[in-house]
Motif scaffolding. Structure first.
Motif, PDB file in Angstrom:
ATOM      1  N   LEU A 116      -2.356  -5.369   7.343  1.00  0.00           N
ATOM      2  CA  LEU A 116      -2.004  -4.323   5.545  1.00  0.00           C
ATOM      3  C   LEU A 116      -3.085  -4.880   3.889  1.00  0.00           C
ATOM      4  CD1 LEU A 116       1.673  -6.267   5.710  1.00  0.00           C
ATOM      5  CD2 LEU A 116       0.850  -3.970   5.548  1.00  0.00           C
ATOM      6  N   ARG A 117      -3.475  -5.789   4.394  1.00  0.00           N
ATOM      7  CA  ARG A 117      -4.996  -5.976   3.038  1.00  0.00           C
ATOM      8  C   ARG A 117      -5.264  -4.847   3.602  1.00  0.00           C
ATOM      9  NH1 ARG A 117      -6.597 -11.392   2.119  1.00  0.00           N
ATOM     10  NH2 ARG A 117      -7.308 -11.221   0.710  1.00  0.00           N
ATOM     11  N   LEU A 118      -5.767  -4.248   3.842  1.00  0.00           N
ATOM     12  CA  LEU A 118      -6.899  -2.941   4.088  1.00  0.00           C
ATOM     13  C   LEU A 118      -7.016  -1.489   3.862  1.00  0.00           C
ATOM     14  CD1 LEU A 118     -10.317  -1.895   5.459  1.00  0.00           C
ATOM     15  CD2 LEU A 118      -8.842  -0.935   7.861  1.00  0.00           C
ATOM     16  N   HIS A 119      -5.022  -1.399   4.553  1.00  0.00           N
ATOM     17  CA  HIS A 119      -4.883   0.020   4.427  1.00  0.00           C
ATOM     18  C   HIS A 119      -3.281  -0.271   2.729  1.00  0.00           C
ATOM     19  CE1 HIS A 119      -5.749   1.919   7.919  1.00  0.00           C
ATOM     20  NE2 HIS A 119      -5.688   0.130   8.708  1.00  0.00           N
ATOM     21  N   LYS A 120      -3.517  -1.083   3.106  1.00  0.00           N
ATOM     22  CA  LYS A 120      -2.050  -1.098   1.505  1.00  0.00           C
ATOM     23  C   LYS A 120      -2.489  -1.396   0.332  1.00  0.00           C
ATOM     24  CE  LYS A 120       0.586   0.885   4.160  1.00  0.00           C
ATOM     25  NZ  LYS A 120       1.081   2.692   3.996  1.00  0.00           N
ATOM     26  N   ARG A 121      -3.924  -2.745   0.155  1.00  0.00           N
ATOM     27  CA  ARG A 121      -4.608  -3.029  -0.304  1.00  0.00           C
ATOM     28  C   ARG A 121      -4.030  -3.705  -1.021  1.00  0.00           C
ATOM     29  NH1 ARG A 121      -9.514  -1.855   1.017  1.00  0.00           N
ATOM     30  NH2 ARG A 121      -9.705   0.252   1.037  1.00  0.00           N
ATOM     31  N   LEU A 122      -2.325  -4.806  -0.764  1.00  0.00           N
ATOM     32  CA  LEU A 122      -1.351  -5.848  -1.065  1.00  0.00           C
ATOM     33  C   LEU A 122      -2.710  -7.097  -1.126  1.00  0.00           C
ATOM     34  CD1 LEU A 122       1.513  -5.097   1.467  1.00  0.00           C
ATOM     35  CD2 LEU A 122       0.123  -4.504  -0.756  1.00  0.00           C
ATOM     36  N   SER A 123      -2.100  -8.104  -1.447  1.00  0.00           N
ATOM     37  CA  SER A 123      -2.668  -9.137  -1.859  1.00  0.00           C
ATOM     38  C   SER A 123      -2.436 -10.056  -0.618  1.00  0.00           C
ATOM     39  CB  SER A 123      -2.593 -10.149  -3.370  1.00  0.00           C
ATOM     40  OG  SER A 123      -0.405 -10.117  -3.071  1.00  0.00           O
TER      41      SER A 123
END
Length: 331
Positions: A116-123
């Protein structure tokens, strides 16, 4: 159409094509089951679609197009950076053995959060909450606790749910599931099948489900493609394939499937074995094992052709009387 593949071919070095001329169409919200025995080329086809082949493999196709949000991408020519942006995000895969798909030294929650952090740039906090929501969606009990577990601390069925959660957490347009229930007991298999079917409906994901189990196909498929020795020999709507199978290999698979009414009777077996990679026969690759093969079958490869609406068969003799004879023999 979310994914269109025409004349997909894979070979290693100068050897014969192991996957040879495969055509696939994946549609939004539809389940296509790819069926065949071990060694038929199912998993290699799946890895080809993800472009996860070994360095010595050569992949070619006349068309390899992925359509998403109105844009079309050629997956054959795209650079590795662009492919990595799609793979795991818009096109995801559930592997057959979850222990080899999960990192043993990372918690399962951390592995999902990483995607999620890689593809969606979430915290970090947002990613953890999304991972928790996905654990609930795939019905993992006590999800808050399971997020911090390592793969070896979970049962086989639980690990498979984690792998499914990881594949679906970015809400992909295409999901490739490579025999995801093979190593699970019957009860867990049924739960996983219902889960994939439910998530397909909820997310509108196009699913390629790879299996050798016709009972599973009967339960979940919209469309069926039967593969033998790297070639599609029959394909069509599930209703057509199950009501009127025409290729001798498809008929043999049905004959070898246990049925409740066959209790006490010897199961039919498919004589011979899938040809070795180094000795692919000329003509129809099933001809050496086919009791109905004639000389043209051994000399020329039959094209996949439409024999009735929504039903294609690669057999020189389809749909002739021998199919009725075979169905009488296995009834």
């Amino acid at each position: 159409m979310v994914l269109r593949v025409r004349n997909l071919r894979v070979r290693f070095g100068a050897g014969p094509h192991i996957v040879d001329g495969v055509d696939l169409n994946l549609r939004e919200g539809r389940m296509l089951c790819l069926v065949g025995e071990s060694g038929s080329g199912k998993s290699l086809t799946a890895l080809s679609l993800m472009r996860l082949l070994p360095a010595n493999a050569r992949l070619t196709a006349d068309e390899f197009a992925f359509s998403d949000a109105g844009a079309e991408v050629d997956l054959l020519s795209i650079e590795e950076v662009g492919l990595n942006a799609i793979r795991g995000d818009r096109v995801a895969m559930v592997f057959q053995e979850p222990m080899t798909a999960l990192n043993p030294v990372m918690t399962v929650g951390a592995q999902i959060e990483e995607s999620l952090r890689l593809h969606k740039r979430l915290s970090r906090q947002e990613a953890r909450q999304r991972a928790l929501d996905m654990f609930r969606l795939v019905q993992i009990p006590a999800p808050e606790t399971r997020l911090d577990a390592f793969p070896h601390q979970l049962s086989g069925g639980m690990r498979q749910r984690v792998v499914i959660a990881m594949a679906l957490v970015c809400r992909p347009a295409v999901l490739i599931a490579d025999e995801p229930t093979t190593a699970l007991d019957v009860t867990i298999q049924s739960q996983i099948l219902r889960l994939i079917d439910q998530l397909r409906d909820e997310l509108g994901t196009a699913v390629l489900f790879i299996t050798h189990n016709l009972a599973v196909v009967a339960e979940i498929a919209d469309e069926v493609a039967v593969i033998y020795a790297g070639r599609i020999v029959e394909r069509g709507l599930k209703t057509n394939i199950f009501a009127n199978p025409m290729h001798p290999y498809t008929l043999a698979l049905f004959a070898a499937t246990p049925r409740s009414e066959d209790r006490g009777r010897r199961l039919a077996a498919i004589g011979g074995q899938v040809p070795a990679l180094s000795s692919m026969p000329a003509g129809c690759r099933f001809a050496p094992r086919c009791p109905f093969a004639v000389e043209p079958c051994r000399a020329n490869d039959p094209p996949l052709r439409e024999v009735e609406p929504g039903h294609d068969v690669a057999c020189w003799r389809a749909p002739l009387e021998h199919h009725v004879m075979v169905k009488d023999q296995i009834a």
